[in-house]
Design an enzyme around this catalytic site. Structure first.
Site, PDB file in Angstrom:
ATOM      1  N   GLU A 105       0.944  -1.261   0.078  1.00 46.30           N
ATOM      2  CA  GLU A 105       0.000  -0.061  -0.048  1.00 46.30           C
ATOM      3  C   GLU A 105       0.867   1.168   0.250  1.00 46.30           C
ATOM      4  O   GLU A 105       2.073   1.387   0.546  1.00 46.30           O
ATOM      5  CB  GLU A 105      -0.814  -0.039   1.340  1.00 46.30           C
ATOM      6  CG  GLU A 105      -1.886   1.131   1.258  1.00 46.30           C
ATOM      7  CD  GLU A 105      -2.813   1.302   2.525  1.00 46.30           C
ATOM      8  OE1 GLU A 105      -3.726   1.916   2.620  1.00 46.30           O
ATOM      9  OE2 GLU A 105      -2.281   0.571   3.760  1.00 46.30           O
ATOM     10  N   LYS A 130      -9.619   1.978  -2.358  1.00 44.55           N
ATOM     11  CA  LYS A 130     -10.132   1.518  -1.079  1.00 44.55           C
ATOM     12  C   LYS A 130     -11.418   1.966  -0.547  1.00 44.55           C
ATOM     13  O   LYS A 130     -11.875   3.129  -0.481  1.00 44.55           O
ATOM     14  CB  LYS A 130      -8.929   2.285   0.028  1.00 44.55           C
ATOM     15  CG  LYS A 130      -8.849   1.915   1.318  1.00 44.55           C
ATOM     16  CD  LYS A 130      -7.698   2.349   1.922  1.00 44.55           C
ATOM     17  CE  LYS A 130      -7.596   1.712   3.411  1.00 44.55           C
ATOM     18  NZ  LYS A 130      -6.246   2.271   4.067  1.00 44.55           N
ATOM     19  N   CYS A 167      -5.809  -2.900   2.620  1.00 46.72           N
ATOM     20  CA  CYS A 167      -5.324  -2.550   3.998  1.00 46.72           C
ATOM     21  C   CYS A 167      -6.612  -2.579   5.082  1.00 46.72           C
ATOM     22  O   CYS A 167      -7.320  -4.026   5.481  1.00 46.72           O
ATOM     23  CB  CYS A 167      -4.632  -1.293   4.134  1.00 46.72           C
ATOM     24  SG  CYS A 167      -4.075  -0.944   5.694  1.00 46.72           S
TER      25      CYS A 167
END
Length: 275
Positions: free
Chosen positions: A43, A113, A154
């Site tokens: 990331e 995300k 994440c």
């Protein structure tokens, strides 16, 4: 093809975009030299993990120094590359976006995300991505030579519904480039990757930046591969490291036959629905 050689590039990210791209490129070439089929970056691999740097380092997809370099490397080395994530500018908004390149260097999938990292752990860490980033709203499942893969980033790994939907749509590997910190990492990183793999009887892969004590945000590292039985089959420590790990997708069928969790769901009583 059921066997895939994965390369997890746990690289040290610094406050220098060109140096980060150079480091990523070097690890990609090393991965290819080790006959990797599928290479994964962390990331925010081109950018320090901080809101001000997301703004400073943001790139548009159509004119991205970072993405152009990764595209060329995928083509030159005849490999898939999941380019961790970068700060992506689009229409006045900024996203935390992951790109998947095929062996021709073409972008075949992108994931913004979905769940932004807005947390406040008392006396330990506070971070609010939503101050500068916009959340994505698309489920990302991509077709590859190895079958379908699912993409998250994440904090997305904490949400069981996302993983289940990707698995139900046929993803056999779930990838989550991530940058857990020194508070959440020791507590939850391995547990979450083992759980998502076990819940859905798939492989689950997390690739993080290495720990850089000179940075304002201290990544936990510990890039990881977990299998459908919920076992860790590869894991780094906090230092910069290239992990080469072969997985065999036939293990998914074996586990699902031995322990038919997905088959035994009570669909008459509950379901996870994509809106």
């Amino acid at each position: 093809m059921t066997k895939i050689k994965l390369a997890l590039c746990q690289m040290n990210v610094i406050d220098d975009k060109s140096a980060n791209i150079k480091k990523a490129s070097s690890m990609i070439v090393d991965s290819a030299d080790n006959d990797a089929d599928f290479i994964v970056l962390p990331e925010m691999f081109n950018c320090p993990y901080s809101n001000d740097k997301f703004i400073e380092y943001g790139e548009e997809e159509q004119d991205s120094q970072t993405l152009n370099t990764i595209s060329q490397l995928a083509k030159e080395n005849d490999v898939y590359i999941l380019a961790g994530s970068i700060p992506e500018r689009d229409g006045g908004k900024l996203y935390n976006t992951s790109y998947l390149f095929d062996k021709d260097g073409t972008i075949i999938a992108k994931h913004r995300k979905m769940h932004l990292f807005d947390i406040d752990v008392k006396d330990k860490i506070t971070f609010k991505e939503s101050d500068v980033l916009t959340a994505g709203d698309e489920f990302t499942i991509a077709d590859t030579d190895f079958g379908k893969i699912g993409m998250g980033i994440c904090y997305d790994v904490r949400f069981v519904e996302l993983a289940r939907i990707m698995a139900e749509k046929g993803a056999s590997i779930l990838f989550y480039p991530g940058a857990f910190n020194q508070t959440t990492g020791p507590a939850h990183w391995e547990l979450l990757f083992r759980s998502r793999a076990l819940d859905n009887q798939v492989f689950c892969v997390g690739v993080a930046p290495a720990l850089n004590m000179d940075a304002s945000y201290h990544s936990y590292g510990h890039s990881i591969v977990t299998n459908p039985w919920g076992e860790v089959i590869a894991q780094a420590d906090e230092k910069e490291k290239l992990i080469i790990c072969e997985i065999d997708l036939s293990a998914i069928k074996k586990v699902r036959e031995e322990l038919p969790v997905l088959k035994n769901k009570r669909k008459d009583l509950y379901e996870v629905v994509q809106k």
